[in-house]
Design a protein around this motif. Sequence first.
Motif, PDB file in Angstrom:
ATOM      1  N   ALA A 105     -12.173  12.433 -14.613  1.00 61.12           N
ATOM      2  CA  ALA A 105     -10.857  11.728 -15.134  1.00 61.12           C
ATOM      3  C   ALA A 105      -9.962  11.349 -14.212  1.00 61.12           C
ATOM      4  CB  ALA A 105     -10.162  13.060 -15.764  1.00 61.12           C
ATOM      5  N   GLU A 106     -10.122  11.712 -13.053  1.00 61.24           N
ATOM      6  CA  GLU A 106      -9.415  11.317 -11.843  1.00 61.24           C
ATOM      7  C   GLU A 106      -9.868   9.718 -11.338  1.00 61.24           C
ATOM      8  OE1 GLU A 106      -9.660  14.126  -8.765  1.00 61.24           O
ATOM      9  OE2 GLU A 106      -8.919  15.833 -10.237  1.00 61.24           O
ATOM     10  N   PHE A 107     -11.270   9.510 -11.470  1.00 59.34           N
ATOM     11  CA  PHE A 107     -11.476   8.209 -10.979  1.00 59.34           C
ATOM     12  C   PHE A 107     -11.012   6.838 -11.369  1.00 59.34           C
ATOM     13  CE2 PHE A 107     -14.921   4.885 -10.284  1.00 59.34           C
ATOM     14  CZ  PHE A 107     -15.170   5.162  -8.994  1.00 59.34           C
ATOM     15  N   ASP A 108     -10.366   6.270 -10.336  1.00 61.22           N
ATOM     16  CA  ASP A 108      -9.793   5.113 -10.706  1.00 61.22           C
ATOM     17  C   ASP A 108     -10.914   3.880 -10.730  1.00 61.22           C
ATOM     18  OD1 ASP A 108      -7.713   3.543 -11.690  1.00 61.22           O
ATOM     19  OD2 ASP A 108      -6.598   3.200  -9.358  1.00 61.22           O
ATOM     20  N   GLY A 109     -11.432   3.366 -11.780  1.00 56.41           N
ATOM     21  CA  GLY A 109     -12.209   2.181 -11.731  1.00 56.41           C
ATOM     22  C   GLY A 109     -12.106   0.922 -11.416  1.00 56.41           C
ATOM     23  N   HIS A 110     -10.875   0.554 -11.118  1.00 56.74           N
ATOM     24  CA  HIS A 110     -10.595  -0.750 -11.004  1.00 56.74           C
ATOM     25  C   HIS A 110      -9.252  -1.055 -10.136  1.00 56.74           C
ATOM     26  CE1 HIS A 110      -8.095   0.219 -14.561  1.00 56.74           C
ATOM     27  NE2 HIS A 110      -7.159  -0.689 -14.065  1.00 56.74           N
ATOM     28  N   SER A 111      -9.252  -2.044  -9.746  1.00 60.21           N
ATOM     29  CA  SER A 111      -7.764  -2.596  -8.976  1.00 60.21           C
ATOM     30  C   SER A 111      -6.982  -3.401  -9.786  1.00 60.21           C
ATOM     31  CB  SER A 111      -8.400  -3.031  -7.635  1.00 60.21           C
ATOM     32  OG  SER A 111      -7.268  -3.755  -6.706  1.00 60.21           O
ATOM     33  N   VAL A 112      -5.731  -3.190 -10.190  1.00 60.74           N
ATOM     34  CA  VAL A 112      -5.309  -4.507 -11.048  1.00 60.74           C
ATOM     35  C   VAL A 112      -4.844  -5.515 -10.259  1.00 60.74           C
ATOM     36  CG1 VAL A 112      -2.856  -4.539 -12.197  1.00 60.74           C
ATOM     37  CG2 VAL A 112      -4.168  -2.407 -12.494  1.00 60.74           C
ATOM     38  N   PRO A 113      -4.503  -5.569  -9.043  1.00 60.38           N
ATOM     39  CA  PRO A 113      -4.365  -6.756  -8.337  1.00 60.38           C
ATOM     40  C   PRO A 113      -5.846  -7.587  -8.286  1.00 60.38           C
ATOM     41  CG  PRO A 113      -3.480  -4.924  -6.977  1.00 60.38           C
ATOM     42  CD  PRO A 113      -4.062  -4.359  -8.226  1.00 60.38           C
ATOM     43  N   PHE A 114      -6.695  -6.985  -8.138  1.00 61.92           N
ATOM     44  CA  PHE A 114      -8.073  -7.788  -8.143  1.00 61.92           C
ATOM     45  C   PHE A 114      -8.233  -8.323  -9.398  1.00 61.92           C
ATOM     46  CE2 PHE A 114      -9.412  -5.631  -3.827  1.00 61.92           C
ATOM     47  CZ  PHE A 114      -8.956  -6.470  -3.033  1.00 61.92           C
ATOM     48  N   CYS A 115      -8.077  -7.573 -10.425  1.00 59.15           N
ATOM     49  CA  CYS A 115      -8.121  -7.918 -11.834  1.00 59.15           C
ATOM     50  C   CYS A 115      -7.467  -9.374 -12.236  1.00 59.15           C
ATOM     51  CB  CYS A 115      -8.144  -7.239 -12.772  1.00 59.15           C
ATOM     52  SG  CYS A 115      -9.449  -5.597 -12.934  1.00 59.15           S
ATOM     53  N   ALA A 116      -6.409  -9.179 -11.694  1.00 63.56           N
ATOM     54  CA  ALA A 116      -5.286 -10.418 -12.025  1.00 63.56           C
ATOM     55  C   ALA A 116      -5.602 -11.652 -11.201  1.00 63.56           C
ATOM     56  CB  ALA A 116      -3.705 -10.034 -11.496  1.00 63.56           C
ATOM     57  N   LEU A 117      -6.215 -11.376  -9.706  1.00 65.47           N
ATOM     58  CA  LEU A 117      -6.638 -12.425  -8.967  1.00 65.47           C
ATOM     59  C   LEU A 117      -7.731 -12.968  -9.576  1.00 65.47           C
ATOM     60  CD1 LEU A 117      -6.138 -13.986  -6.273  1.00 65.47           C
ATOM     61  CD2 LEU A 117      -7.457 -12.126  -5.175  1.00 65.47           C
ATOM     62  N   GLY A 118      -8.723 -12.352 -10.074  1.00 65.48           N
ATOM     63  CA  GLY A 118      -9.973 -12.865 -10.666  1.00 65.48           C
ATOM     64  C   GLY A 118      -9.776 -13.508 -11.923  1.00 65.48           C
ATOM     65  N   THR A 119      -8.640 -12.849 -12.604  1.00 62.25           N
ATOM     66  CA  THR A 119      -8.546 -13.841 -13.961  1.00 62.25           C
ATOM     67  C   THR A 119      -7.878 -15.253 -13.576  1.00 62.25           C
ATOM     68  OG1 THR A 119      -7.964 -11.556 -14.864  1.00 62.25           O
ATOM     69  CG2 THR A 119      -6.863 -13.605 -15.958  1.00 62.25           C
ATOM     70  N   LEU A 120      -6.920 -15.178 -12.456  1.00 61.36           N
ATOM     71  CA  LEU A 120      -6.354 -16.559 -12.004  1.00 61.36           C
ATOM     72  C   LEU A 120      -7.313 -17.646 -11.616  1.00 61.36           C
ATOM     73  CD1 LEU A 120      -2.952 -15.210 -10.256  1.00 61.36           C
ATOM     74  CD2 LEU A 120      -3.453 -16.402 -12.479  1.00 61.36           C
ATOM     75  N   PHE A 121      -8.458 -16.939 -10.723  1.00 67.15           N
ATOM     76  CA  PHE A 121      -9.542 -17.807 -10.218  1.00 67.15           C
ATOM     77  C   PHE A 121     -10.365 -18.501 -11.436  1.00 67.15           C
ATOM     78  CE2 PHE A 121      -9.880 -15.395  -6.108  1.00 67.15           C
ATOM     79  CZ  PHE A 121      -9.057 -16.194  -5.529  1.00 67.15           C
TER      80      PHE A 121
END
Length: 81
Positions: A16-32
């Motif tokens: 439950a504590e594991f954070d599986g992603h990085s929101v800034p990297f998701c946004a950056l990948g989407t922009l790319f």
Amino acid sequence: IIVGPRKARFDTETEAEFDGHSVPFCALGTLFLWFGWYGFNSGSTGELHDKATANTAGLVAVNTTLSPCVSGLLVFLLRAK
């Protein structure tokens, strides 16, 4: 496969504590991806030698912009309830 899963990824205690992603990297990948789609989709018209093909490339660029916008709004509305 070679590197293996991230540390504590599949532990039942920390699941439950594991954070599986990085929101800034998701946004950056989407922009790319979005930037690449403009080159690929508009460039798929082949050439821009006259007004008709330029108009087609412009229409493709507008569709490339509006499609993810509508998709994002739809997801927003579906999750808002």
